[in-house]
Write a protein that holds these residues in place. Structure first.
Motif, PDB file in Angstrom:
ATOM      1  N   MET A 138       0.834  -1.203   0.000  1.00 26.25           N
ATOM      2  CA  MET A 138       0.000   0.000   0.000  1.00 26.25           C
ATOM      3  C   MET A 138       0.872   1.257   0.000  1.00 26.25           C
ATOM      4  SD  MET A 138      -3.281  -0.735   0.181  1.00 26.25           S
ATOM      5  CE  MET A 138      -4.073   0.718   0.843  1.00 26.25           C
ATOM      6  N   ILE A 146       0.048   4.928   0.734  1.00 20.98           N
ATOM      7  CA  ILE A 146      -1.026   5.797   1.214  1.00 20.98           C
ATOM      8  C   ILE A 146      -0.485   7.210   1.376  1.00 20.98           C
ATOM      9  CG2 ILE A 146      -2.582   6.254   3.154  1.00 20.98           C
ATOM     10  CD1 ILE A 146      -2.583   3.221   3.668  1.00 20.98           C
ATOM     11  N   GLY A 190      -4.414   4.956  -1.865  1.00 21.06           N
ATOM     12  CA  GLY A 190      -5.316   5.391  -0.810  1.00 21.06           C
ATOM     13  C   GLY A 190      -4.924   6.754  -0.269  1.00 21.06           C
ATOM     14  N   ILE A 218      -6.043   3.900   8.136  1.00 22.69           N
ATOM     15  CA  ILE A 218      -5.093   3.104   7.343  1.00 22.69           C
ATOM     16  C   ILE A 218      -5.642   1.686   7.159  1.00 22.69           C
ATOM     17  CG2 ILE A 218      -2.765   2.085   7.310  1.00 22.69           C
ATOM     18  CD1 ILE A 218      -1.824   4.604   8.840  1.00 22.69           C
ATOM     19  N   LEU A 242      -8.352   1.625   4.577  1.00 27.92           N
ATOM     20  CA  LEU A 242      -7.811   1.740   3.213  1.00 27.92           C
ATOM     21  C   LEU A 242      -7.231   0.406   2.749  1.00 27.92           C
ATOM     22  CD1 LEU A 242      -6.120   5.256   3.469  1.00 27.92           C
ATOM     23  CD2 LEU A 242      -8.107   4.667   2.078  1.00 27.92           C
ATOM     24  N   CYS A 243      -6.573  -0.313   3.673  1.00 29.17           N
ATOM     25  CA  CYS A 243      -6.024  -1.624   3.320  1.00 29.17           C
ATOM     26  C   CYS A 243      -7.148  -2.596   2.952  1.00 29.17           C
ATOM     27  CB  CYS A 243      -5.227  -2.210   4.484  1.00 29.17           C
ATOM     28  SG  CYS A 243      -3.709  -1.317   4.802  1.00 29.17           S
TER      29      CYS A 243
END
Ligand code: SF4
Lengths: 78, 351
Positions: free
Chosen positions: B25, B27, B179, B220, B223-224
């Motif tokens: 990810m 972000i 994200g 977070i 978003l994952c």
């Protein structure tokens, strides 16, 4: 710079008011919260304008966070 | 003091979940205040290697172009009003702070209304920097100037809007993002729905979130999950402050006084429709018109990589000047000047 600071509204006078920031009192513009504001509300103030009305808990939380993050008075006089 | 948003047990639980995440990810935290909070709480150290947090362009001081400072410096004989941080941002010929010594009149204000009050007696130009949090207050001040017939007051506009900046970052092919941690206080004004384009047009998720460790970690994690399940959306986990539609009264005044226009971002160059300019009806309050000024895209100072930092292309320590030549005491670029700039946040917390 986009940070907004909680203050307690202690007086309303038209589209302006007086807010208390931990003992420092400042005039604040109320235009953006006019519809719902009442005396005693906590407001989120940014560059002299109330941007939103917030709860007691949120106000306390933000004040605490600001204290720790910046180690400064929430509002500095120039 | 009691505080559920810092509950260590809860932080431990979310961190444990995140440690299991395997999807790589990238972000971006858009907002400078988030950058500060992430540094302060040591959030990066709680994340697995697969998740990287990248600082974005969300510090108004940092994205202010060199030429904005240069143009302000041309205003001799006028009182320049500004918010504090801008004072130490270097232009081509040094900072406003230094220019004071050679006679430039610069006053720090806490509110644009203070600048308007000052304009009762003398010519005042307000340095109009800011995102959607700051812009409504300045727009309202311009409106008040017009209502009271004040002829001494004007604003040099360098307003920026966040959604268009995000689009530009997503359109750039060299920064891959999956994200966004979306700004808390900008969203108070524009509302959660201003980001609906993220999943719709870019298949990327976002979470509007607060500044406490639990706020940030939960965002977070969300978003994952979105990335893993391939279901991006825009969540609001800062409902205690941000609404879906934002502050309508503030939006209305912004639209009345200002209109979308191209804007120059430090590091990103000129982005179409990413700023706000003063409408014709109010042009007498527009310092660009009143004093014949122009804000252009110009060269960075030798070696400063703020542009790459703001786009998330490098982290601050990758800049050769970081902590060698460039420090908060002697900043070379704006990202080190502002307390919310990425370089300053890394200097303070991530070493
Ligand atoms: S460390 Fe200094 S010179 Fe390097 S990008 Fe940051 S502000 Fe610019």
């Amino acid at each position: 710079m986009c940070l907004a600071i909680p203050g307690k509204l202690i007086r309303i006078n038209g589209d302006k008011g007086l807010a208390d920031f931990g003992g420092v009192r400042k005039e604040v513009g109320l235009t953006f919260v006019m519809d719902e504001i009442k005396k005693g509300d906590w407001i989120l103030v940014h560059t002299g304008f109330a941007m939103e009305i917030i709860s007691d808990e949120e106000a306390q939380l933000t004040i605490q966070a600001l204290d720790e993050a910046y180690h400064v008075e929430p509002i500095s006089e120039s | 003091m009691w505080n559920q948003f810092r509950n260590p047990e809860l932080i431990g639980k979310i961190t444990a979940k995140l440690q299991k995440s395997r999807t790589p990810m990238h972000i971006m935290e858009v907002c400078g205040t988030h950058t500060m909070a992430i540094g302060k709480w040591g959030i990066r150290r709680l994340l697995p290697d697969t998740i990287s947090l990248i600082s974005g362009p969300g510090c108004p001081v940092c994205v202010t172009p060199v030429s904005f400072i240069d143009e302000l410096m041309k205003l001799k004989g006028v009182t320049i009003c500004t918010f504090g941080d801008l004072l130490r941002v270097p232009g081509t010929k040094g900072t406003l702070e230094k220019a004071r010594a050679s006679g430039l009149v610069v006053k720090i204000v806490y509110s644009p209304m203070e600048a308007l009050k000052l304009a009762k007696r003398k010519d005042v130009v307000l340095a109009g920097i800011g995102f959607e949090t700051t812009v409504p207050g300045i727009a309202l001040t311009i409106k008040k100037a017009a209502e009271t017939g004040n002829k001494n007051f004007s604003v040099l506009p360098a307003f920026k809007t966040i959604p268009q900046a995000l689009k530009t970052l997503l359109n750039a092919h060299d920064v891959h993002l999956n994200g966004f941690l979306l700004p808390g206080h900008v969203s108070v004004v524009i509302g959660r729905q201003a980001y609906d384009f993220l999943p719709r047009d870019y298949q990327v998720g976002g979470v509007v979130t607060g500044f406490e460790p639990v706020d940030i970690l939960t965002a977070i994690h969300s978003l994952c999950m979105m990335a893993e399940q391939g279901k991006p959306e825009v969540l609001n986990s800062y409902k205690r402050v941000v609404s879906n539609k934002g502050n309508i009264a503030a939006q209305k005044i912004m639209n009345e006084v200002l209109e979308p226009s191209d804007a120059v971002w430090r590091g990103l160059g000129e982005i179409p429709d990413s700023g706000l300019s003063i409408r014709k009806e109010y042009s007498q309050y527009d310092a660009l018109v009143k004093y014949g000024l122009e804000i252009t895209d110009c060269e960075e100072k030798q070696g400063c990589r703020c542009g790459d930092v703001l786009q998330g292309k490098i982290t601050p320590p990758k800049c050769p000047l970081f902590n060698t030549v460039c420090t908060p005491a002697n900043p070379i670029g704006p990202c080190m000047v502002s307390s919310e700039g990425s370089c300053a946040a890394y200097y303070k917390y991530e070493q």
